[in-house]
Design an enzyme around this catalytic site. Sequence first.
Site, mmCIF file in Angstrom:
data_model
loop_
_atom_site.group_PDB
_atom_site.id
_atom_site.type_symbol
_atom_site.label_atom_id
_atom_site.label_comp_id
_atom_site.label_asym_id
_atom_site.label_seq_id
_atom_site.Cartn_x
_atom_site.Cartn_y
_atom_site.Cartn_z
ATOM 1 N N CYS A 22 0.821 -1.219 0.000
ATOM 2 C CA CYS A 22 0.000 0.000 0.000
ATOM 3 C C CYS A 22 0.855 1.270 0.000
ATOM 4 O O CYS A 22 0.349 2.348 -0.283
ATOM 5 C CB CYS A 22 -0.952 0.007 1.186
ATOM 6 S SG CYS A 22 -2.045 -1.415 1.183
ATOM 7 N N HIS A 61 -3.567 7.125 2.701
ATOM 8 C CA HIS A 61 -3.913 5.819 2.124
ATOM 9 C C HIS A 61 -5.308 5.428 2.622
ATOM 10 O O HIS A 61 -5.613 5.548 3.801
ATOM 11 C CB HIS A 61 -2.877 4.783 2.566
ATOM 12 C CG HIS A 61 -3.271 3.382 2.257
ATOM 13 N ND1 HIS A 61 -3.668 2.996 0.996
ATOM 14 C CD2 HIS A 61 -3.359 2.270 3.039
ATOM 15 C CE1 HIS A 61 -3.967 1.702 1.016
ATOM 16 N NE2 HIS A 61 -3.793 1.238 2.239
ATOM 17 N N ASN A 77 -10.137 -0.435 -0.409
ATOM 18 C CA ASN A 77 -8.686 -0.310 -0.359
ATOM 19 C C ASN A 77 -8.106 -0.811 -1.687
ATOM 20 O O ASN A 77 -8.148 -2.004 -1.977
ATOM 21 C CB ASN A 77 -8.163 -1.143 0.826
ATOM 22 C CG ASN A 77 -6.663 -1.040 0.999
ATOM 23 O OD1 ASN A 77 -5.960 -0.528 0.137
ATOM 24 N ND2 ASN A 77 -6.177 -1.541 2.126
#
Length: 326
Positions: free
Chosen positions: A113, A253, A283
């Site tokens: 990520c 994020h 996500n």
Amino acid sequence: MIRARITGTGSYVPEKVMTNFDFEKFMETSDEWIRTRTGIRERHVAADGENTSDLATKAAERALEMAGVKPEELDGIILGTITGDYPWPATSCIVQANLGAVNASAHDVSAACSGFLFALSSAADRIQAGNAKKMLVIGAEVLTRIIDWEDRNTCILFGDGAGAVVLEAHEGENGILSTHLHTDGNQLELLYQPGFSTKIVPSVEALENRDYFLKMQGNEVFKVAVRSLTEVAEEALEANGMTSEDVNLLIPHQANIRILEATAKRLKLLDERTYINVDRFGNTSGATIPLALDEVNRAGRIKEGDIVLFNAFGGGFTWASALIRW
Ligand code: UT7
């Protein structure tokens, strides 16, 4: 002073949308549980035959168009992804060919990520060192192919998408002011994909163990994520002699609304300055930040001179921040 400045942003998500209600049809979960525990309402899912390189190419084309940069002007392409088309070569090689970026080197960065910020940092360094003038940085993922659709702890969290930025050398005070990157490889099994690679090769046993799928111990990851995201953002502000009062926009994020809000609160940025779109995309790992950036940029929410802060946390563990004067 030469700085790397973002002159174009672009993004792309697959057409197909999967809502929380769609999960209710095949597993024991509910829209209510998913919304309250994660903030996610829906996510986009790549069509059969649609791969990370396709998403990345479309996002890149949009970023190049906004920047007014031709593919052949690019010196390099760096793609943050953990769901490349092949184990190798790098998916950015496919993007390079798709775009016709004949003068660009291309490589991928595997930092989960945090992949986009790790890639951004390398590209900015090349520009600041005088080794490149125009770079393309992409975050792109097709995570829905590596999630375990029988594991309700993880499969509801992730989606597919891509975002890209064009970086250009710029003389002056605007551009990327700093990047901070961190890694702790001691806890990698809290969030990882065991197979298939050279350690766990395809076998009947590995298939039965569901080794091909993403594994996560969500609770443990949650705690480390909030702490690391806060610390790395504070580190960026401190390094530039700023406080959260100087920040016009935080693009974190997008993993979970509770992580986003807990971090923004600790940073004293829990207000309209923190951009949240996890409700619509879930996500998307390396893609969340450039995807969100493109949305705010195209909505005209960023003015020249604004201070924009990015922070990310992911598998590895890896965590990172970037501070930008737009
Ligand atoms: O991108 C960076 C990496 N990833 C992250 O940052 C994600 C970090 N973690 C998280 O976002 C959260 O930990 C989750 C959303 C994954 C889970 O939320 P939680 O509040 O930590 O829930 P939990 O794991 O403590 O589970 C609570 C309960 C469990 O039931 P029991 O054991 O209490 O009976 C789970 O089995 O919720 C259950 N559960 C579900 N129930 C309905 C787990 N998933 C689901 C589900 N639907 N989809």
